[in-house]
Design a protein around this motif. Sequence first.
Motif, PDB file in Angstrom:
ATOM      1  N   VAL A 208       4.191   4.865 -25.487  1.00  0.00           N
ATOM      2  CA  VAL A 208       5.160   5.511 -26.530  1.00  0.00           C
ATOM      3  C   VAL A 208       6.695   4.612 -26.322  1.00  0.00           C
ATOM      4  CG1 VAL A 208       6.351   7.421 -27.309  1.00  0.00           C
ATOM      5  CG2 VAL A 208       3.830   7.503 -26.666  1.00  0.00           C
ATOM      6  N   ASN A 209       7.049   4.543 -25.355  1.00  0.00           N
ATOM      7  CA  ASN A 209       8.357   3.782 -25.103  1.00  0.00           C
ATOM      8  C   ASN A 209       8.327   2.446 -25.578  1.00  0.00           C
ATOM      9  OD1 ASN A 209       9.531   6.305 -24.140  1.00  0.00           O
ATOM     10  ND2 ASN A 209       9.208   5.919 -22.085  1.00  0.00           N
ATOM     11  N   ARG A 210       7.219   1.802 -25.113  1.00  0.00           N
ATOM     12  CA  ARG A 210       6.947   0.470 -25.661  1.00  0.00           C
ATOM     13  C   ARG A 210       7.194   0.402 -27.264  1.00  0.00           C
ATOM     14  NH1 ARG A 210       3.008  -2.423 -27.464  1.00  0.00           N
ATOM     15  NH2 ARG A 210       1.546  -1.036 -26.353  1.00  0.00           N
ATOM     16  N   VAL A 211       6.264   1.197 -27.947  1.00  0.00           N
ATOM     17  CA  VAL A 211       6.080   1.425 -29.394  1.00  0.00           C
ATOM     18  C   VAL A 211       7.607   1.664 -30.100  1.00  0.00           C
ATOM     19  CG1 VAL A 211       5.090   2.250 -31.302  1.00  0.00           C
ATOM     20  CG2 VAL A 211       3.726   1.594 -29.271  1.00  0.00           C
ATOM     21  N   LYS A 212       8.224   2.741 -29.464  1.00  0.00           N
ATOM     22  CA  LYS A 212       9.565   2.926 -29.956  1.00  0.00           C
ATOM     23  C   LYS A 212      10.499   1.903 -29.982  1.00  0.00           C
ATOM     24  CE  LYS A 212      10.984   6.991 -28.617  1.00  0.00           C
ATOM     25  NZ  LYS A 212      11.275   8.173 -27.810  1.00  0.00           N
ATOM     26  N   SER A 213      10.504   1.077 -28.749  1.00  0.00           N
ATOM     27  CA  SER A 213      11.521  -0.067 -28.770  1.00  0.00           C
ATOM     28  C   SER A 213      10.971  -1.038 -29.797  1.00  0.00           C
ATOM     29  CB  SER A 213      11.316  -0.636 -27.339  1.00  0.00           C
ATOM     30  OG  SER A 213      11.730   0.264 -26.437  1.00  0.00           O
ATOM     31  N   GLU A 214       9.924  -1.326 -29.780  1.00  0.00           N
ATOM     32  CA  GLU A 214       9.253  -2.260 -30.875  1.00  0.00           C
ATOM     33  C   GLU A 214       9.911  -2.105 -32.484  1.00  0.00           C
ATOM     34  OE1 GLU A 214       5.150  -2.884 -30.453  1.00  0.00           O
ATOM     35  OE2 GLU A 214       5.604  -3.949 -28.492  1.00  0.00           O
ATOM     36  N   MET A 215       9.627  -0.630 -32.670  1.00  0.00           N
ATOM     37  CA  MET A 215       9.935  -0.085 -34.091  1.00  0.00           C
ATOM     38  C   MET A 215      11.569  -0.159 -34.223  1.00  0.00           C
ATOM     39  SD  MET A 215       7.319   2.862 -34.937  1.00  0.00           S
ATOM     40  CE  MET A 215       7.459   3.849 -33.315  1.00  0.00           C
TER      41      MET A 215
END
Length: 80
Positions: free
Chosen positions: A69-76
């Motif tokens: 989730v943290n990785r996806v949020k950073s990418e977004m």
Amino acid sequence: MNTSEYTKVYYGNFILVTRVKDELEHLGIVPIVKDEGESQRLAGYASMNQGFQEVFVHNDELKQALEIVNRVKSEMEATS
């Protein structure tokens, strides 16, 4: 005392929740998506959070799910 076997790891609109859900499923984590707004609409009530959903995962998979989730949020955030 919280005795739930599931923990909320993300809250957002349908598009962002779908992205998080897909990433979790890709790694073998089966998330539960809860849509209070849709449930309220189907029951005949007005909803203040229409279009927003929550993503829950089993506590056994919480650490790995939070990393995703943290990785996806950073990418977004990087593409915004």
